[in-house]
Scaffold this motif. Structure first.
Motif, PDB file in Angstrom:
ATOM      1  N   UNK A 166       0.837  -1.206   0.000  1.00  0.00           N
ATOM      2  CA  UNK A 166       0.000   0.000   0.000  1.00  0.00           C
ATOM      3  C   UNK A 166       0.869   1.252   0.000  1.00  0.00           C
ATOM      4  N   UNK A 167       1.988   1.231   0.731  1.00  0.00           N
ATOM      5  CA  UNK A 167       2.895   2.383   0.732  1.00  0.00           C
ATOM      6  C   UNK A 167       3.422   2.645  -0.677  1.00  0.00           C
ATOM      7  N   UNK A 168       3.793   1.583  -1.397  1.00  0.00           N
ATOM      8  CA  UNK A 168       4.259   1.756  -2.782  1.00  0.00           C
ATOM      9  C   UNK A 168       3.161   2.333  -3.662  1.00  0.00           C
ATOM     10  N   UNK A 169       1.940   1.855  -3.472  1.00  0.00           N
ATOM     11  CA  UNK A 169       0.830   2.379  -4.271  1.00  0.00           C
ATOM     12  C   UNK A 169       0.617   3.867  -4.010  1.00  0.00           C
ATOM     13  N   UNK A 170       0.637   4.236  -2.735  1.00  0.00           N
ATOM     14  CA  UNK A 170       0.419   5.641  -2.403  1.00  0.00           C
ATOM     15  C   UNK A 170       1.550   6.511  -2.928  1.00  0.00           C
ATOM     16  N   UNK A 171       2.785   5.993  -2.852  1.00  0.00           N
ATOM     17  CA  UNK A 171       3.933   6.758  -3.331  1.00  0.00           C
ATOM     18  C   UNK A 171       3.809   7.041  -4.826  1.00  0.00           C
ATOM     19  N   UNK A 172       3.431   6.019  -5.594  1.00  0.00           N
ATOM     20  CA  UNK A 172       3.321   6.190  -7.037  1.00  0.00           C
ATOM     21  C   UNK A 172       2.045   6.920  -7.434  1.00  0.00           C
ATOM     22  N   UNK A 173       1.041   6.877  -6.576  1.00  0.00           N
ATOM     23  CA  UNK A 173      -0.223   7.554  -6.907  1.00  0.00           C
ATOM     24  C   UNK A 173      -0.132   9.054  -6.701  1.00  0.00           C
ATOM     25  N   UNK A 174       0.794   9.491  -5.851  1.00  0.00           N
ATOM     26  CA  UNK A 174       0.933  10.921  -5.598  1.00  0.00           C
ATOM     27  C   UNK A 174       1.633  11.586  -6.777  1.00  0.00           C
ATOM     28  N   UNK A 175       1.169  12.746  -7.186  1.00  0.00           N
ATOM     29  CA  UNK A 175       1.846  13.466  -8.281  1.00  0.00           C
ATOM     30  C   UNK A 175       3.200  13.978  -7.822  1.00  0.00           C
ATOM     31  N   UNK A 176       3.981  14.463  -8.802  1.00  0.00           N
ATOM     32  CA  UNK A 176       5.301  14.987  -8.492  1.00  0.00           C
ATOM     33  C   UNK A 176       5.180  16.143  -7.497  1.00  0.00           C
ATOM     34  N   UNK A 177       6.087  16.152  -6.530  1.00  0.00           N
ATOM     35  CA  UNK A 177       6.085  17.225  -5.547  1.00  0.00           C
ATOM     36  C   UNK A 177       5.304  16.923  -4.295  1.00  0.00           C
ATOM     37  N   UNK A 178       4.473  15.876  -4.310  1.00  0.00           N
ATOM     38  CA  UNK A 178       3.719  15.505  -3.121  1.00  0.00           C
ATOM     39  C   UNK A 178       4.471  14.395  -2.391  1.00  0.00           C
ATOM     40  N   UNK A 179       4.478  14.466  -1.095  1.00  0.00           N
ATOM     41  CA  UNK A 179       5.240  13.519  -0.285  1.00  0.00           C
ATOM     42  C   UNK A 179       4.306  12.674   0.562  1.00  0.00           C
ATOM     43  N   UNK A 180       4.670  11.407   0.712  1.00  0.00           N
ATOM     44  CA  UNK A 180       3.894  10.469   1.524  1.00  0.00           C
ATOM     45  C   UNK A 180       4.739  10.106   2.736  1.00  0.00           C
ATOM     46  N   UNK A 214      -1.174   1.556  10.749  1.00  0.00           N
ATOM     47  CA  UNK A 214      -1.665   1.659   9.374  1.00  0.00           C
ATOM     48  C   UNK A 214      -1.978   3.081   8.979  1.00  0.00           C
ATOM     49  N   UNK A 215      -1.365   4.072   9.632  1.00  0.00           N
ATOM     50  CA  UNK A 215      -1.651   5.474   9.350  1.00  0.00           C
ATOM     51  C   UNK A 215      -0.555   6.075   8.484  1.00  0.00           C
ATOM     52  N   UNK A 216      -0.965   6.654   7.370  1.00  0.00           N
ATOM     53  CA  UNK A 216      -0.063   7.263   6.396  1.00  0.00           C
ATOM     54  C   UNK A 216      -0.538   8.682   6.145  1.00  0.00           C
ATOM     55  N   UNK A 217       0.392   9.587   5.842  1.00  0.00           N
ATOM     56  CA  UNK A 217       0.053  10.984   5.578  1.00  0.00           C
ATOM     57  C   UNK A 217       0.598  11.401   4.225  1.00  0.00           C
ATOM     58  N   UNK A 218      -0.084  12.355   3.609  1.00  0.00           N
ATOM     59  CA  UNK A 218       0.383  12.917   2.334  1.00  0.00           C
ATOM     60  C   UNK A 218       0.208  14.425   2.386  1.00  0.00           C
ATOM     61  N   UNK A 219       1.247  15.150   2.010  1.00  0.00           N
ATOM     62  CA  UNK A 219       1.192  16.616   1.979  1.00  0.00           C
ATOM     63  C   UNK A 219       1.002  17.078   0.539  1.00  0.00           C
ATOM     64  N   UNK A 220       0.042  17.949   0.369  1.00  0.00           N
ATOM     65  CA  UNK A 220      -0.206  18.559  -0.942  1.00  0.00           C
ATOM     66  C   UNK A 220       0.291  19.995  -0.867  1.00  0.00           C
ATOM     67  N   UNK A 221       1.330  20.299  -1.624  1.00  0.00           N
ATOM     68  CA  UNK A 221       1.873  21.649  -1.604  1.00  0.00           C
ATOM     69  C   UNK A 221       1.062  22.540  -2.534  1.00  0.00           C
ATOM     70  N   UNK A 222       0.805  23.746  -2.047  1.00  0.00           N
ATOM     71  CA  UNK A 222       0.098  24.749  -2.851  1.00  0.00           C
ATOM     72  C   UNK A 222      -1.206  24.188  -3.402  1.00  0.00           C
ATOM     73  N   UNK A 223      -1.894  23.373  -2.588  1.00  0.00           N
ATOM     74  CA  UNK A 223      -3.143  22.761  -3.035  1.00  0.00           C
ATOM     75  C   UNK A 223      -4.347  23.371  -2.350  1.00  0.00           C
TER      76      UNK A 223
END
Length: 823
Positions: free
Chosen positions: A436-450, A456-465
């Motif tokens: 799931x971590x790999x899926x989330x990493x590849x699903x995030x667009x460039x510039x977004x960090x996971x 089982x808690x994961x976070x994703x930051x959306x810059x300038x979103x």
């Protein structure tokens, strides 16, 4: 010719004096060599002092040699010497012989030293012929050719002596050449000498006896000087050898240490030319020994090293310039360089006071790799290799410092992850999390960090979103998680809840709290949910925290209250008992609803102590009321899972002397679902005491019919959602009728809650419900009001009984009269 020369020399000179002259010459020559060697090693005033001593010893030594030989010349002629000329010849010897020798203390060039030797030979000749001219009462004549030959025979050996260098053998050869030069000039000069003796003149001439005394004194002085020179030189030589030995030992140790150092050293002079280096430097720099040979420029070495490291021209120029700055005393003195092949070199420069520097090269590849690994571990999750919470806070701090005002945070929590670990094992859970971590990493667009926080808690930051960007990304991530994951060879569906929040007023530090509140709300709604932060959530969370703090104090200060809402038997509306309802009036928060503080107390475990207080207070009131009344208390699922719930109930009943049948424990269907096996054991324990069991909110949970079958229930409460409906709602009426009919078949009483209108009351009666509860029949009240209600109900019951008895008697009297009239 040589035979004639030797024959005349033997005839003209007494051999004893010749031998003495040779000995004096030997002492003089040895002393001169020692003094010359010593003076050449010194500097400054010390060199000048030793040079003056050298000049005096050389001049006096040659002069003494001359006059010792003259004492043995022509013993048949009583020769006398003019004192002024005699001593003048000594001065000439010191100046003309000692001067060139003193000059040799300052020069090393062979040609210059050879010239000094020639001048010294001329000086010996000048002293010789001046000494000959000191003969008194004689007419002296010299053969010009013989005189020139004598000077030449003296100058050549002396010039050769001053040119020779070397150790002990060279010193011996030097002394021998000086003896040859001095003696050859003297005896060759005497060979060309002729004189005619005159009549004795004045008495100022030095007679042979006096001359002998002078010569002996000079010889003693010369021997003393020679002895002192030899002694001094011996001591100095011993010291030199000792110092040389110590230095050699020190050098050997230094070289041994240099060869075995872990880092490479390169010493350069002020012009940047290599002076010395160790083998480790060649090994570390990956160069050949010729590349670091002494005399090569450091720029060439650095350039070769950089080219071996596959640097480009700009990097090479930068590194060379850095070395030049170091040698010039500019900039820092330490740096690290990473090569294209992965090696890392630490380079430092220590400048030397006299100019130049020592460059140190250390291969820190392994240590830097270990440090990089530690840094990576400190900032990344070891399982998924995602950045961790610390890395997240670092990024948030940077974004806040940089003044970034737009952005969003998504918190993703995998549903049932704990269950997955417990069911399939942690290894399977880890494998699922990695996928799931790999899926989330590849699903995030460039510039977004996971990031992975924990579990089982994961976070994703959306810059300038914006909020729409965050919700759109949340949908993408939820879809990525939702793809089946193979577990033990079988595809298993996985879902997640996502909470997101956007940056408000550039405040990145509250972002995590806002997203956490949104995630909590999503999880409260169930699985596979996406919720965004809404205004007021933080305030509600702050109130929740305040309630949690105040709850513990409320229990310690006995700040809770019990209110009682009556149960009435239908259709007669007869009071049969109460439901105990917990109330909390806080000075700061006001009246706090149980719906608000009970879930909080369940979360922190305080509900166990609060529930014990409720049991105690309910039993205390029951002991004061008539025995036909009962009290129902609500029990949380957390209470039921506690180790001594049945014991708490038994203790409360015993302390207040209350029959167990008068106490009723109400459970929710949700509590029954969470742990049916444990609940079954608890209910058996309560039944053994005689306590009645009721199911609250029947029809709103899961598997209701199974619960009616599996658990021995005394009462079920029909949820108010089926009662508080429109009169024309035939579906709700049918449900109530079905439940009451089923309960009657199972010998279970039914209670309708939430009765607020006469229509609802009549509907329950028509459907056959046994008991009613609601605002129409009676609102919750404190214990005193409940006691008054009980007294009033008992009065009404007594009055009704009397009225019924009087009516019965009237009916019997009327019947008696009617029978008599008929008779």
């Amino acid at each position: 010719m040589l035979a004639a020369f030797l024959s005349q020399t033997l005839a003209d000179n007494e051999m004893a004096f010749v031998a003495t002259a040779l000995m004096v010459a030997g002492i003089m020559a040895t002393t001169v060599v020692i003094l010359l060697h010593r003076a050449s090693q010194l500097t400054g005033a010390a060199r000048a002092s030793w040079g003056l001593l050298l000049a005096g010893v050389a001049g006096i030594g040659v002069w003494t040699t001359h006059f010792v030989a003259m004492l043995g010349y022509r013993p048949d002629a009583a020769l006398a010497y003019d004192p002024v000329v005699t001593f003048a010849s000594a001065a000439i010897g010191v100046i003309s012989i000692g001067g060139p020798l003193m000059a040799c203390c300052y020069v090393r060039r062979r040609r210059v030293r050879a010239a000094c030797g020639v001048v010294m030979g001329l000086g010996v000749g000048a002293m010789h012929f001046t000494g000959i001219s000191a003969l008194d009462d004689c007419v002296v004549s010299h053969s010009p050719l013989t005189s020139l030959l004598a000077v030449a025979l003296g100058a050549v050996p002396l010039a050769a002596a001053l040119v020779i260098r070397g150790g002990r053998a060279g010193a011996v050869l030097q002394a021998g050449l000086i003896i040859v030069g001095v003696c050859a000039l003297h005896f060759t000069g005497l060979h060309g000498l002729s004189f005619t003796k005159l009549a004795a003149g004045g008495s100022t001439a030095i007679d042979p006896a006096s001359l002998s005394l002078i010569v002996v004194s000079a010889a003693i002085l010369l021997c003393g000087a020679a002895s002192a020179a030899v002694y001094t030189e011996t001591r100095l030589e011993a010291q030199r050898q000792q110092a040389a030995s110590a230095l050699a030992e020190q050098d050997e140790r230094f070289l041994l240490a240099l060869r075995n150092m872990s880092n490479g050293l390169v010493m350069v002079d002020a012009e940047g030319q290599v002076i010395a280096f160790n083998s480790r430097a060649v090994e570390i720099l990956g160069l050949d020994a010729e590349d670091v040979a002494p005399g090569r420029g450091i720029a060439l070495i650095v350039g070769a090293m950089a080219r071996r490291g596959e640097w480009d021209a700009a990097e090479i120029a930068d590194f060379v310039a850095e070395h030049r700055h170091w040698l010039a005393g500019e900039g820092g003195t330490r740096t690290e360089r990473r090569f294209a092949n992965g090696r890392t070199l630490a380079v430092s420069c220590r400048r030397m006071p006299e100019g130049g520097a020592v460059l140190s090269y250390d291969d820190v590849t392994e240590s830097r790799a270990a440090r990089d690994a530690m840094d990576f571990m400190a900032l990344h999750d070891p399982l998924t290799a995602l950045p961790n919470r610390r890395s997240f806070h670092d990024l948030v701090g940077r974004l806040s410092t940089e003044g970034e005002t737009c952005g969003a945070l998504l918190l993703i929590d995998i549903d049932r992850f704990k269950w997955m670990n417990e069911t399939f094992g942690h290894s399977v859970g880890d494998a699922v999390l990695i996928q799931i971590a790999d899926r989330l990493r590849f699903a995030c667009p460039d510039g977004e960090l996971v990031f992975r926080f924990e579990g089982g808690e994961v976070a994703a930051i959306v810059r300038a979103g914006t909020e729409s960007d965050a919700r759109r990304l949340a949908e993408v991530l939820r879809a990525a998680v939702a793809r089946p994951v193979p577990i033990e060879g079988e595809p298993v569906s996985v879902s997640c809840c996502i909470g997101f929040a956007c940056v408000a007023d550039g405040d990145w530090h509250q972002l995590l709290e806002r997203a956490s509140l949104a995630l909590r709300r999503a999880k409260e709604f169930g699985r596979d949910r996406i919720e965004g932060y809404e205004s007021g959530m933080i305030e509600r969370a702050a109130r929740r925290r305040q309630i949690e703090v105040e709850l513990a104090e409320a229990l310690a200060q006995d700040a809770f209250e019990l209110h009682f809402q009556p149960f009435y038997a239908l259709p007669a509306r007869r009071l049969i008992g109460f439901e105990a309802l917990l109330r909390w009036r806080n000075p700061a928060l006001g009246m706090v609803s149980p719906a608000e503080f009970v879930p909080i107390s369940e979360a922190n475990g305080l509900i166990v102590d609060i529930g014990a207080w409720v049991l105690e207070e309910a039993c205390r009131q029951l002991a004061r009321w008539p025995v036909h009344l009962h009290v129902a208390v609500n029990a949380s699922a957390v209470q039921l899972r506690s180790a001594d719930f049945v014991g708490q109930v038994a203790d409360a009943l015993r302390r207040h002397g209350v029959e167990a049948r008068r106490l009723e424990v109400e459970l929710t269907e949700t509590a029954m679902v969470e742990d049916g096996r444990l609940l079954s054991e608890v209910l058996k324990g309560l039944r053994r005491l005689g306590v009645r069991i009721a199911m609250d909110d029947f029809g709103t949970g899961y598997s209701s019919l199974a619960h009616l079958r599996d658990f021995e229930l005394d009462r079920i409460k029909i949820d108010r959602s089926f009662i508080d409906t429109d009169v024309a709602d035939l579906g709700s009426r049918a449900v109530i009728r079905a439940v009451t009919s089923l309960a009657q078949d199972l010998n279970i009483l039914t209670i309708g809650e939430g009765v607020e209108t006469e229509e609802q009351f009549q509907r329950l009666v028509e459907c056959g419900c046994d008991v009613g509860q609601g605002y129409l029949l009676g609102r919750p009240m404190d214990a005193a009001a409940a006691s008054r209600l009980i007294s009033l109900q008992m009065f009404d019951d007594d009055l009704g009984a009397e009225q019924r008895e009087a009516s019965r008697l009237r009916e019997e009297a009327n019947g008696f009269r009617e029978s008599r009239a008929a008779g």
